[in-house]
Design an enzyme around this catalytic site. Structure first.
Site, mmCIF file in Angstrom:
data_model
loop_
_atom_site.group_PDB
_atom_site.id
_atom_site.type_symbol
_atom_site.label_atom_id
_atom_site.label_comp_id
_atom_site.label_asym_id
_atom_site.label_seq_id
_atom_site.Cartn_x
_atom_site.Cartn_y
_atom_site.Cartn_z
ATOM 1 N N GLY A 47 0.836 -1.216 0.000
ATOM 2 C CA GLY A 47 0.000 0.000 0.000
ATOM 3 C C GLY A 47 0.856 1.245 0.000
ATOM 4 O O GLY A 47 2.047 1.179 -0.328
ATOM 5 N N ASN A 48 0.275 2.368 0.318
ATOM 6 C CA ASN A 48 1.036 3.614 0.411
ATOM 7 C C ASN A 48 0.408 4.525 1.460
ATOM 8 O O ASN A 48 -0.598 4.176 2.061
ATOM 9 C CB ASN A 48 1.137 4.290 -0.968
ATOM 10 C CG ASN A 48 -0.226 4.590 -1.527
ATOM 11 O OD1 ASN A 48 -0.985 5.380 -0.969
ATOM 12 N ND2 ASN A 48 -0.576 3.926 -2.633
#
Ligand code: C5P
Length: 399
Positions: free
Chosen positions: A208-209
């Site tokens: 993810g980020n």
């Protein structure tokens, strides 16, 4: 001009409360439906009877039972209004609004209100200039409230300076402008992507980020404030916008986001791609949790669909806006993305600026369009950045 508009006026304890009587009259004359609520201390400055007579409705200051016997008139009032105007807003009430304190009808209605809130401060000049008041007003502006600045002139204390509540005619002009603007994108369907995407590695892990979706939420709220309808396709985040004109579709991965965006795109007039879509996903998702080993673990990544690019390639009438978060050669990269993704506008936010980008409540952007125009903006709250962007969008749609 204000025919049928429902305006809730909150009156606080300030000598300027006498001017609210004139303001109520102006609103009624302009065709608005007015409901007055007041704090206990406001009653020392103007009587509920005066305001009830002028507004043609009882001026309320306490929590009351509805027909169902429930003590929730603060919620009902918050839902009823098209606009809440706090006039005069005292330093005390500003501080309550800024911190979420809730100890009377006015502060409870403020917290419950789903409509835009316009705040008209009134106080002595030193109180108005005090860093605490300046900070509270800034916080309220950042929450997306509309602030009608106090005016310069003679004050009740005998001092001269800034702090007088804006004149009723001036506040009325702000109210009219607000309703005019609130129709400017009426009938427009806007598709937005927002937040991060999570790409599963196994049933418990993902790639993810740090995107929080705050910028996307601010833009969605600004769009609906101008009458647009928003299809908001969001990756996993805690920042979903809440509004009757925003339909939120929750997705997890880039593939799901692409499917949802594809479905809404043909009916959209505008598409704004604020999502931080993962460029890659694990090629194979393990069916069960990957066990820890002593040796290295290789995960093969496959590219995700570029949603903005793919929809840009098939777009017809749609006006499309993308975002670029760059660390090097920012402007060159942003303009190149604008072309590659067939965007009409791109918003560059640089990671090189403190306070800009992921998770912050502020952002510093430059906006490029396909005609080589560029607008550079200062570091601002995301709510204000959203206003700047939607101003440019509106201008482009009207050209
Ligand atoms: O290429 P880059 O990821 O920097 O492009 C950013 C812009 O493209 C953003 O508007 C983002 O929402 C969009 N994008 C997308 N799908 C991807 C990658 C980026 O829609 N897979």
């Amino acid at each position: 001009m204000l025919d049928g508009k429902k305006v809730l006026i909150a009156v606080c304890g300030s000598i300027a409360a006498y001017k609210t009587a004139f303001f109520v009259r102006l609103l009624i004359k302009a065709g608005a439906e007015v409901q007055v609520i007041m704090t206990e201390s406001a009653k020392s400055f103007i009587t509920p009877l005066t305001l009830s007579t002028l507004s043609k409705k009882p001026a309320l200051s306490s929590f009351e039972k509805n027909d169902m016997g429930e003590w929730n008139n603060h919620v009902e009032l918050g839902l009823w209004a098209d606009l809440m105007v706090v006039a005069p807003a005292s330093a005390n009430t500003l501080s309550k609004f800024a911190t979420g304190a809730c100890d009377n009808l006015v502060s409870a209605v403020y917290l419950s209100a789903r409509c835009p809130v316009m705040i008209c401060p009134a106080m002595d000049l030193d109180m108005y200039k005090h860093p605490a008041t300046v900070k509270n007003l800034k916080t309220l502006k950042d929450y997306g409230n509309l602030i009608v600045d106090a005016e310069d002139g003679e004050l009740a204390s005998g001092l001269n300076g800034e702090g007088r509540m804006a004149e009723p005619e001036h506040i009325l002009r702000h109210v009219e402008n607000h309703f005019r603007q609130s129709q400017s994108l009426k009938g427009k369907q806007v598709l937005m992507t927002s937040g991060p995407t999570h790409e599963a590695i196994d049933p418990v892990r993902f790639i993810g980020n740090h995107s929080t979706g705050k910028m996307g939420r601010a833009i969605a709220m600004e769009l609906v404030a101008r009458g647009a309808e928003v299809q908001f396709v969001s990756g996993p985040t805690g920042h979903y916008p809440k509004h009757a004109q925003i339909q939120v579709t929750k997705v997890t991965s880039a593939d799901e986001m692409f499917e949802a965006a594809k479905a809404y795109f043909p009916e959209s007039d505008v598409a704004i791609f604020t999502a931080a879509v993962a460029d890659y996903k694990p090629k194979n998702v393990a069916k069960s949790k990957i066990k820890k080993k002593e040796s290295d673990l290789d995960i093969v990544l496959a590219p995700n669909p570029d949603i903005a690019k793919q929809l840009g390639a098939v777009k017809k009438h749609q006006f499309t806006i993308g975002f670029a978060l760059e660390t090097d050669e920012e402007e060159v990269n942003a303009v190149s993305k604008l072309e590659k993704k067939n965007l009409d506008m791109i918003v560059l936010n640089s990671l090189n600026h403190e306070g800009a980008g992921f998770a912050h409540d502020t952002n510093k952007v430059s906006i490029f369009d396909r005609h080589n125009n560029v607008s550079h903006f200062e570091l601002k709250s995301k709510a204000e950045v959203a206003k700047d962007l939607v101003d440019l969008l509106e201008k482009a749609l009207n050209e």
